[in-house]
Design an enzyme around this catalytic site. Structure first.
Site, short mmCIF file in Angstrom:
data_model
loop_
_atom_site.label_atom_id
_atom_site.label_comp_id
_atom_site.label_asym_id
_atom_site.label_seq_id
_atom_site.Cartn_x
_atom_site.Cartn_y
_atom_site.Cartn_z
N THR A 71 39.19 37.51 44.03
CA THR A 71 40.19 38.56 44.23
C THR A 71 40.26 39.50 43.03
O THR A 71 40.31 40.73 43.19
CB THR A 71 41.59 37.92 44.44
OG1 THR A 71 41.43 36.70 45.15
CG2 THR A 71 42.53 38.84 45.13
N THR A 72 40.27 38.93 41.83
CA THR A 72 40.42 39.73 40.61
C THR A 72 39.26 40.74 40.50
O THR A 72 39.46 41.91 40.17
CB THR A 72 40.39 38.80 39.37
OG1 THR A 72 41.18 37.65 39.65
CG2 THR A 72 40.88 39.50 38.13
N HIS A 129 47.11 37.14 50.20
CA HIS A 129 46.42 35.89 50.51
C HIS A 129 46.79 35.41 51.91
O HIS A 129 46.35 34.36 52.35
CB HIS A 129 46.80 34.80 49.49
CG HIS A 129 46.24 35.03 48.12
ND1 HIS A 129 44.93 35.39 47.90
CD2 HIS A 129 46.80 34.94 46.89
CE1 HIS A 129 44.72 35.52 46.60
NE2 HIS A 129 45.84 35.26 45.96
N ARG A 153 34.27 32.83 49.57
CA ARG A 153 33.41 32.22 48.57
C ARG A 153 33.03 30.82 49.02
O ARG A 153 33.80 30.18 49.76
CB ARG A 153 34.22 32.14 47.27
CG ARG A 153 33.45 31.67 46.09
CD ARG A 153 34.33 31.63 44.86
NE ARG A 153 33.50 31.44 43.69
CZ ARG A 153 33.95 31.25 42.47
NH1 ARG A 153 35.25 31.25 42.24
NH2 ARG A 153 33.13 31.07 41.47
N SER A 161 37.22 26.18 41.20
CA SER A 161 37.98 27.23 40.55
C SER A 161 39.49 26.97 40.68
O SER A 161 40.25 27.10 39.71
CB SER A 161 37.60 28.57 41.18
OG SER A 161 38.18 29.63 40.50
N ARG A 287 37.26 32.80 34.32
CA ARG A 287 36.74 31.53 33.78
C ARG A 287 35.24 31.72 33.59
O ARG A 287 34.82 32.43 32.73
CB ARG A 287 37.12 30.37 34.72
CG ARG A 287 37.07 28.99 34.08
CD ARG A 287 37.45 27.91 35.09
NE ARG A 287 36.55 27.88 36.23
CZ ARG A 287 35.44 27.14 36.34
NH1 ARG A 287 35.11 26.34 35.36
NH2 ARG A 287 34.69 27.18 37.43
N LYS A 288 34.44 31.09 34.47
CA LYS A 288 32.98 31.23 34.31
C LYS A 288 32.40 32.35 35.17
O LYS A 288 31.47 33.02 34.77
CB LYS A 288 32.31 29.93 34.74
CG LYS A 288 32.43 28.79 33.74
CD LYS A 288 31.52 27.67 34.22
CE LYS A 288 31.55 26.49 33.30
NZ LYS A 288 30.77 25.36 33.87
N GLY A 289 32.93 32.46 36.39
CA GLY A 289 32.39 33.46 37.31
C GLY A 289 30.95 33.18 37.71
O GLY A 289 30.14 34.09 37.80
P1 A3P Z 1 35.62 30.52 38.41
O1 A3P Z 1 36.85 29.70 38.21
O2 A3P Z 1 34.60 29.83 39.25
O3 A3P Z 1 35.03 31.02 37.14
P2 A3P Z 1 40.47 34.94 42.03
O4 A3P Z 1 40.26 36.23 41.34
O5 A3P Z 1 40.43 35.03 43.53
O6 A3P Z 1 41.64 34.22 41.49
O7 A3P Z 1 39.17 34.06 41.69
C1 A3P Z 1 38.94 33.64 40.37
C2 A3P Z 1 37.47 33.36 40.23
O8 A3P Z 1 36.76 34.59 40.13
C3 A3P Z 1 37.19 32.59 38.95
O9 A3P Z 1 36.03 31.82 39.24
C4 A3P Z 1 36.91 33.72 37.99
O10 A3P Z 1 36.20 33.34 36.84
C5 A3P Z 1 36.09 34.64 38.87
N1 A3P Z 1 36.09 36.03 38.39
C6 A3P Z 1 37.10 36.73 37.83
N2 A3P Z 1 36.70 37.96 37.50
C7 A3P Z 1 35.40 38.06 37.87
C8 A3P Z 1 34.43 39.10 37.78
N3 A3P Z 1 34.72 40.27 37.24
N4 A3P Z 1 33.19 38.84 38.25
C9 A3P Z 1 32.88 37.65 38.80
N5 A3P Z 1 33.75 36.62 38.90
C10 A3P Z 1 35.00 36.83 38.45
#
Ligand code: A3P
Length: 321
Positions: A71-72, A129, A153, A161, A287-289
């Site tokens: 989402t972010t 959501h 995902r 995550s 986090r890791k992405g």
């Molecule tokens: P991980 O915990 O696997 O690293 P949301 O935004 O829906 O809350 O999802 C968060 C997940 O998206 C986390 O995954 C986060 O690290 C990852 N994320 C956040 N920003 C991102 C970006 N710019 N590119 C890719 N993944 C990203």
């Protein structure tokens, strides 16, 4: 017009009828089961309020997802695409605000303030959501021109995550080793925020098949693999296409790089700031992405169960993870 009190009465009335479940692991959250989905109690009022009172504008854009699906990232990309005539990458508000503060989750804000969240002549942009079946009718109405972008995902990565993210709510207490098992079992039963994830995904997928001009269905893994292609596709879908000149200047690649997790993580606001309404560190959204992080944490048994579940639930769709 309906007031705050009417809203509360309505929510209380619904709350009496729904099934409640204390979350048995770390979030200390309780959920209620409403129309087939588990919703955190603290979001319930906002979810109902959105469903019942929101009226779509033709140019509204709603980003939809199960939590932890990307989402972010989608917020950062969409915000940048639709506001690129107002801001360059050197003065974009994304440098000083977290994407969640610029593109609010609609269940967390007072609907009366919704118009504060768009810039100049840009469309209103927010996220939800909510499951598709819980969206307001005016948003789903085929006659309305507003658009929905859904991101999903691989559920195993989504679970991992979610697992790390939920620890942010645990008050920093050490998590007991057995909790992961329990958390995973619940997830496989669909008991997690806005779960079951398979119904969440399938509802949006079906709707996107029926109304492809209105709902764009994206996968995190695809965006990872070919980000530039999907940034272009997103811009086309939203009717903010890149001009030939912009393409030749490399703007799509620049936006893609700017919104990458590595870049976004490095902004001061995402290192030290806090989410406006949830009061959790902005850093917890980055986090890791990576794709496939489930390999580092799930046991072989969990992977086996998870894969079987994916196969069973998505058998009749063309979705593969
Ligand atoms: P991980 O915990 O696997 O690293 P949301 O935004 O829906 O809350 O999802 C968060 C997940 O998206 C986390 O995954 C986060 O690290 C990852 N994320 C956040 N920003 C991102 C970006 N710019 N590119 C890719 N993944 C990203």
């Amino acid at each position: 017009a309906k007031g705050e009190d009417d809203d509360l009465d309505e929510v209380e009335e619904i709350m009496k009828r729904v099934q409640k479940k204390e979350h048995p692991t770390i979030e200390g959250n309780s959920y209620c089961f409403y129309n087939g989905f588990w919703i955190s109690n603290n979001l319930f009022k906002g979810v109902i309020s959105f469903q019942k009172h929101y009226v779509a504008n033709d140019d509204d854009i709603v980003l939809a997802s199960c939590p932890k699906s990307g989402t972010t990232w989608l917020k950062a990309l969409t915000f940048t695409i639709i506001n690129r005539s107002h801001f360059t990458l050197s003065n974009t508000p994304l440098l000083v605000s977290n994407p969640h503060d610029l593109v609010p989750e609609i269940s967390l804000i007072d609907l009366h303030t919704i118009d504060d969240y768009h810039h100049k002549n840009s469309p209103r942009l927010f996220s939800t959501h909510n499951a598709y079946s819980l969206l307001p009718l005016s948003l789903k109405n085929n006659n309305s021109k507003c658009k929905i972008v859904y991101i999903c995902r691989n559920p195993l990565d989504l679970f991992v995550s979610l697992w790390y993210f939920s620890q942010k709510f645990s008050g920093g207490e050490k998590i007991k080793p057995h909790s992961l098992d329990l958390y995973f079992d619940n997830f496989c039963q669909g008991i997690h925020a806005f779960g079951p994830f398979w119904n969440h995904v399938l509802e949006f997928w079906k709707a996107s098949q029926e109304m492809s001009h209105k709902i764009l269905f994206l996968k995190y893994e695809d965006l990872k693999k070919d980000n530039v292609f999907f940034v272009k596709k997103l811009a086309d879908f939203l009717e903010f296409p890149f001009s030939l000149e912009e393409e030749q200047q490399g703007m799509i690649e620049e936006i893609s790089k700017f919104c990458s997790i590595e870049r976004m993580k490095s902004f001061e606001i995402n290192k030290v700031g806090k989410h406006d309404s949830l009061s959790i560190p902005n850093s917890s959204f980055f986090r890791k992405g990576k794709v496939g992080d489930w390999r580092n944490i799930l046991t072989p048994q969990m992977v086996d169960n998870g894969k079987k579940l994916i196969q069973e639930k998505f058998r009749d769709s063309n979705i593969s993870f």
